[in-house]
Design a protein around this motif. Sequence first.
Motif, PDB file in Angstrom:
ATOM      1  N   ASP A 148       0.854  -1.190   0.000  1.00  0.00           N
ATOM      2  CA  ASP A 148       0.000   0.000   0.000  1.00  0.00           C
ATOM      3  C   ASP A 148       0.888   1.238   0.000  1.00  0.00           C
ATOM      4  OD1 ASP A 148      -1.795   2.047   0.401  1.00  0.00           O
ATOM      5  OD2 ASP A 148      -3.002   0.963   1.865  1.00  0.00           O
ATOM      6  N   THR A 160      -5.307  -0.028   5.965  1.00  0.00           N
ATOM      7  CA  THR A 160      -4.972  -0.225   4.557  1.00  0.00           C
ATOM      8  C   THR A 160      -6.202  -0.512   3.713  1.00  0.00           C
ATOM      9  OG1 THR A 160      -3.580  -1.434   2.983  1.00  0.00           O
ATOM     10  CG2 THR A 160      -4.481  -2.696   4.816  1.00  0.00           C
ATOM     11  N   ARG A 161      -6.220   0.151   2.580  1.00  0.00           N
ATOM     12  CA  ARG A 161      -7.319  -0.015   1.623  1.00  0.00           C
ATOM     13  C   ARG A 161      -6.782  -0.405   0.261  1.00  0.00           C
ATOM     14  NH1 ARG A 161     -12.097   4.411   0.349  1.00  0.00           N
ATOM     15  NH2 ARG A 161     -12.868   3.479  -1.574  1.00  0.00           N
ATOM     16  N   ASP A 215     -13.226   0.025   0.028  1.00  0.00           N
ATOM     17  CA  ASP A 215     -13.490  -0.020   1.462  1.00  0.00           C
ATOM     18  C   ASP A 215     -14.138  -1.343   1.848  1.00  0.00           C
ATOM     19  OD1 ASP A 215     -13.585   1.238   4.109  1.00  0.00           O
ATOM     20  OD2 ASP A 215     -15.754   1.262   3.813  1.00  0.00           O
ATOM     21  N   ARG A 219     -11.386  -3.600   2.522  1.00  0.00           N
ATOM     22  CA  ARG A 219     -10.745  -3.211   3.780  1.00  0.00           C
ATOM     23  C   ARG A 219     -11.496  -3.782   4.977  1.00  0.00           C
ATOM     24  NH1 ARG A 219      -9.360   2.966   5.158  1.00  0.00           N
ATOM     25  NH2 ARG A 219     -11.533   3.274   4.536  1.00  0.00           N
ATOM     26  N   ASN A 264     -10.539  -7.324   5.477  1.00  0.00           N
ATOM     27  CA  ASN A 264      -9.168  -7.367   5.990  1.00  0.00           C
ATOM     28  C   ASN A 264      -9.142  -7.015   7.475  1.00  0.00           C
ATOM     29  OD1 ASN A 264      -6.149  -7.385   5.585  1.00  0.00           O
ATOM     30  ND2 ASN A 264      -6.408  -5.272   6.249  1.00  0.00           N
ATOM     31  N   GLN A 265      -9.950  -6.031   7.874  1.00  0.00           N
ATOM     32  CA  GLN A 265     -10.032  -5.682   9.294  1.00  0.00           C
ATOM     33  C   GLN A 265     -10.545  -6.860  10.117  1.00  0.00           C
ATOM     34  OE1 GLN A 265     -12.559  -2.248   9.125  1.00  0.00           O
ATOM     35  NE2 GLN A 265     -10.877  -0.808   8.821  1.00  0.00           N
TER      36      GLN A 265
END
Length: 401
Positions: free
Chosen positions: A189, A214-215, A223, A226, A229-230
């Motif tokens: 990123d 991070t996106r 998003d 993201r 991922n979160q």
Amino acid sequence: MARHGRLPRTGAGRGVLKLVGAGLAVVLVSSLCVAGVAVWNLTSQIKPGVALEGEENIPEIGAIEGGVNLLLVGSDSGEGNPAYGERGEHLADVTMLLHISEDHSNATVVSFPRDLLVPIPSCDGHSAMSAQKLNSSLSYGGLSCTVETVKDLTGLDIPFAAKIEFDGVIQMSNAVGGVPVCVASDIRDKQIGLYLTAGEHTLSGWDALQFVRTRYGVGDGSDLSRISNQQVFLSSLARTIKSAETLSDPVKVYGLAQAAVSNMEMSNSLQNVTTLASIALALKDIPLDNVNFVRYPGGTGTSGGLSVVIPNKSDASILFDAIAADQPITITGDTGDGSSVDPNAPVEEATPETPETPADPGATGEATAPDATQPPTPTSVELPSTIMGQSAGTYTCSAGQ
């Protein structure tokens, strides 16, 4: 019906063990759970509260009665810390709704895309708007405005809320000694300067913050990616905090509590440490597999020349009807573009079944009538496949680009 945020009338204080969750938002959930067992002088660090409509306070320490709805907001303001550079509007980088079931057997954390196109009610002198990005609600009227926006969107009462800043994520990850994450393919990123090779990493401090932010380094760069991922970070943080290595270490527990109260703005209903402890006790015995992280359904589109997420209201209503009726949910969708199931996830050894011994050796084997004193087990609601997510007990890896 679930009684969201009802006051407990009785209950003795006891240690807080379990918490639900993490990422920017998991940090909020984790923070709230651990804060209840912190040394009492931590209360002096709690920031002034935010008034919410219909909020309630809890007079005694004990597991809160009934269900809980709590909104967790991660702000991108940086609170003036020069390390984060010049910030513009204070936007809601992360917005998550924690629901604890009335019987405290399961919990659901719903992530709302920051670019979700929603109506925003009149807040703090600003006129109501029919279609704006959800993240702008924080700049229009602060935490209470974001709460009112999500209440209107979901139809749920939300008597508890908290907002956390970047520094809280850093301190939380440091307090537990780092959060292990799996990366399936390299994350590069350039936007925020995060570079992680494929493999296992234990993230703390600045790296942990950048990972949940991070996106452009995961999935399709949206998003929506993201969020998944979160959830990799959230589920791992939940497992880390639940582990004996964390819970048996008073320094780590105190550090978690301090990271919570010193970096959060909370509604008045959460200002009392006994309230935090009561919510924590409701989470204590929920198995990780019964803690689900899901994403509000929607697809990318444009509005006024801006990239937005168009809400899928019909599918979302199935989720929120289940929450309102206090029914457990079953995720049928995948984990999302920003993550994938870890092929090397640990496998629990099967426990041999022990043949049951009849209580009465002379029993005829006839079926016994069900215990009428026990409430029936709620039927689980299968969510549409458009609602993606995972449980806290599911091991996943981040999908780089």
